[in-house]
Design a protein around this motif. Structure first.
Motif, PDB file in Angstrom:
ATOM      1  N   GLY A  32       0.820  -1.209   0.000  1.00 29.48           N
ATOM      2  CA  GLY A  32       0.000   0.000   0.000  1.00 29.48           C
ATOM      3  C   GLY A  32       0.853   1.259   0.000  1.00 29.48           C
ATOM      4  O   GLY A  32       0.552   2.235  -0.704  1.00 29.48           O
ATOM      5  N   THR A  33       1.939   1.258   0.781  1.00 30.21           N
ATOM      6  CA  THR A  33       2.846   2.399   0.806  1.00 30.21           C
ATOM      7  C   THR A  33       3.531   2.571  -0.544  1.00 30.21           C
ATOM      8  O   THR A  33       3.684   3.690  -1.037  1.00 30.21           O
ATOM      9  CB  THR A  33       3.885   2.230   1.922  1.00 30.21           C
ATOM     10  OG1 THR A  33       3.208   2.147   3.183  1.00 30.21           O
ATOM     11  CG2 THR A  33       4.865   3.384   1.958  1.00 30.21           C
ATOM     12  N   VAL A  34       3.920   1.457  -1.165  1.00 26.39           N
ATOM     13  CA  VAL A  34       4.520   1.515  -2.494  1.00 26.39           C
ATOM     14  C   VAL A  34       3.535   2.137  -3.484  1.00 26.39           C
ATOM     15  O   VAL A  34       3.893   2.983  -4.313  1.00 26.39           O
ATOM     16  CB  VAL A  34       4.957   0.108  -2.957  1.00 26.39           C
ATOM     17  CG1 VAL A  34       5.345   0.098  -4.435  1.00 26.39           C
ATOM     18  CG2 VAL A  34       6.127  -0.394  -2.110  1.00 26.39           C
ATOM     19  N   LEU A  35       2.265   1.730  -3.401  1.00 28.05           N
ATOM     20  CA  LEU A  35       1.236   2.265  -4.294  1.00 28.05           C
ATOM     21  C   LEU A  35       1.116   3.788  -4.137  1.00 28.05           C
ATOM     22  O   LEU A  35       1.061   4.532  -5.132  1.00 28.05           O
ATOM     23  CB  LEU A  35      -0.094   1.574  -4.014  1.00 28.05           C
ATOM     24  CG  LEU A  35      -1.301   1.987  -4.853  1.00 28.05           C
ATOM     25  CD1 LEU A  35      -2.206   0.789  -5.113  1.00 28.05           C
ATOM     26  CD2 LEU A  35      -2.109   3.081  -4.169  1.00 28.05           C
ATOM     27  N   LEU A  36       1.057   4.268  -2.894  1.00 27.46           N
ATOM     28  CA  LEU A  36       0.939   5.711  -2.656  1.00 27.46           C
ATOM     29  C   LEU A  36       2.158   6.452  -3.194  1.00 27.46           C
ATOM     30  O   LEU A  36       2.039   7.541  -3.769  1.00 27.46           O
ATOM     31  CB  LEU A  36       0.778   5.977  -1.159  1.00 27.46           C
ATOM     32  CG  LEU A  36      -0.490   5.426  -0.502  1.00 27.46           C
ATOM     33  CD1 LEU A  36      -0.429   5.624   1.013  1.00 27.46           C
ATOM     34  CD2 LEU A  36      -1.741   6.079  -1.075  1.00 27.46           C
TER      35      LEU A  36
END
Length: 325
Positions: free
Chosen positions: A302-306
């Motif tokens: 999720g952090t990578v996506l953001l």
């Protein structure tokens, strides 16, 4: 130490890309198994814009997709909850404040979910609502005849909603799509009129059928990307898709008998039975560099996506990025 602060706003210099997050049900890269004979034309499906296959470590085998969903959306490993982890979506309702959808809400996104089953399955609707996913197009809302439609069915429904949204709003859109075509059982020919390759000669029947479905999934994903380019040339998209867990069809490749049930497949935490993939692609959008790790733990995705969307990271997501590196 101070608590992680929840930002009151989200300062972005330019309008961020629309984000499409695709939960590729039971999909794993066949290349994970060197002895498996398959049509390698499916391999590009598993690669990102950097032409690299990025491995993802998930926390469930053969089922319990909600565990992968939770770790991705909440940014927390389900193993942190011990023996209660199967119920994590139920007892964390309304207790999470900085999940991926909540970050996107702060950054001005409209969040929608295209869900293949009834929205109250394993209380998913309550969990979704509590983390900022309030618009759920479930099986009934999408007019699905079964709980296992082709991926293209869900993609077409999502694009129809995009069409409506883009004609009425300049708001960035987050679309979470869950697929079902690769879900078990594998004892029947899915979409029998679709001529796609399965496994090579001598491939175990369930694996042969599973590989057919991977070919269909690639076909439908390629259709989605081409249609996004054709129908929405003025819009920018970040697409991230991932495998939530292995299909039961891999159990014999992991040393288990073909009659072994999912709950009886006991794997060490470092088993390749927990390795799937994630892939990122831009449509009219140039991706930043993806993190180069041998394997990414699912709670960091999720952090990578953001980060890939160019969005400012809150305290907790900056700390995840620090832990990740």
């Amino acid at each position: 130490t101070s608590l992680f602060a929840i930002p009151s706003n989200c300062d972005v210099a330019t309008k961020p890309p629309h984000i499409i997050l695709i939960h590729q049900e039971s999909v794993v890269q066949p290349s994970l198994f060197p002895t498996l004979r398959y049509d390698q034309s499916v391999d590009p499906f598993f690669k990102s814009d950097d032409r690299t296959l990025h491995k993802l470590r998930v926390e469930t085998y053969g089922g319990a997709s909600w565990l992968t969903e939770f770790s991705l959306l909440a940014g927390v490993s389900t193993h942190a909850f011990g023996g209660m982890r199967q119920f994590v979506q139920t007892f964390t309702q309304s207790k999470l404040k900085d999940t991926v959808p909540q970050v996107l809400n702060r950054c001005g996104y409209r969040n929608v979910v295209f869900y293949p089953l009834m929205k109250n399955f394993v209380s998913n609707d309550r969990f979704y609502n509590s983390i900022g996913l309030k618009e759920i197009f479930d099986m009934k809302a999408q007019g699905a005849k079964t709980g296992q439609e082709r991926d293209r069915f869900y993609f077409e429904n999502a694009m129809a909603e995009m069409d409506r949204h883009f004609s009425a709003s300049r708001q960035p859109l987050f679309t979470f799509i869950q697929t079902m075509s690769a879900h078990w059982p594998y004892d029947f020919k899915y979409e029998p009129d679709v001529d796609v390759p399965g496994g090579g000669p001598g491939t175990e029947p369930e694996m042969h059928e599973y590989l057919r479905r991977v070919s269909i999934a690639k076909m439908d994903y390629d259709h989605l990307v081409s249609e996004l380019r054709r129908r929405f040339p003025a819009e920018r998209f970040l697409i991230v898709h991932y495998g939530d867990h292995h299909p039961m069809a891999t159990r014999t490749l992991l040393g288990f008998k073909d009659e072994t049930a999912a709950e009886d497949v006991a794997l060490d935490r470092d088993s390749i039975g927990f390795i799937t993939y994630y892939a990122a692609q831009g449509v009219n959008y140039r991706l930043p560099a993806l993190p180069q790790y041998e394997t990414l733990d699912v709670a960091y995705l999720g952090t990578v996506l953001l980060d890939l969307a160019g969005l400012p990271l809150s305290d907790s997501h900056r700390e995840r990025k620090r832990l990740m590196t």
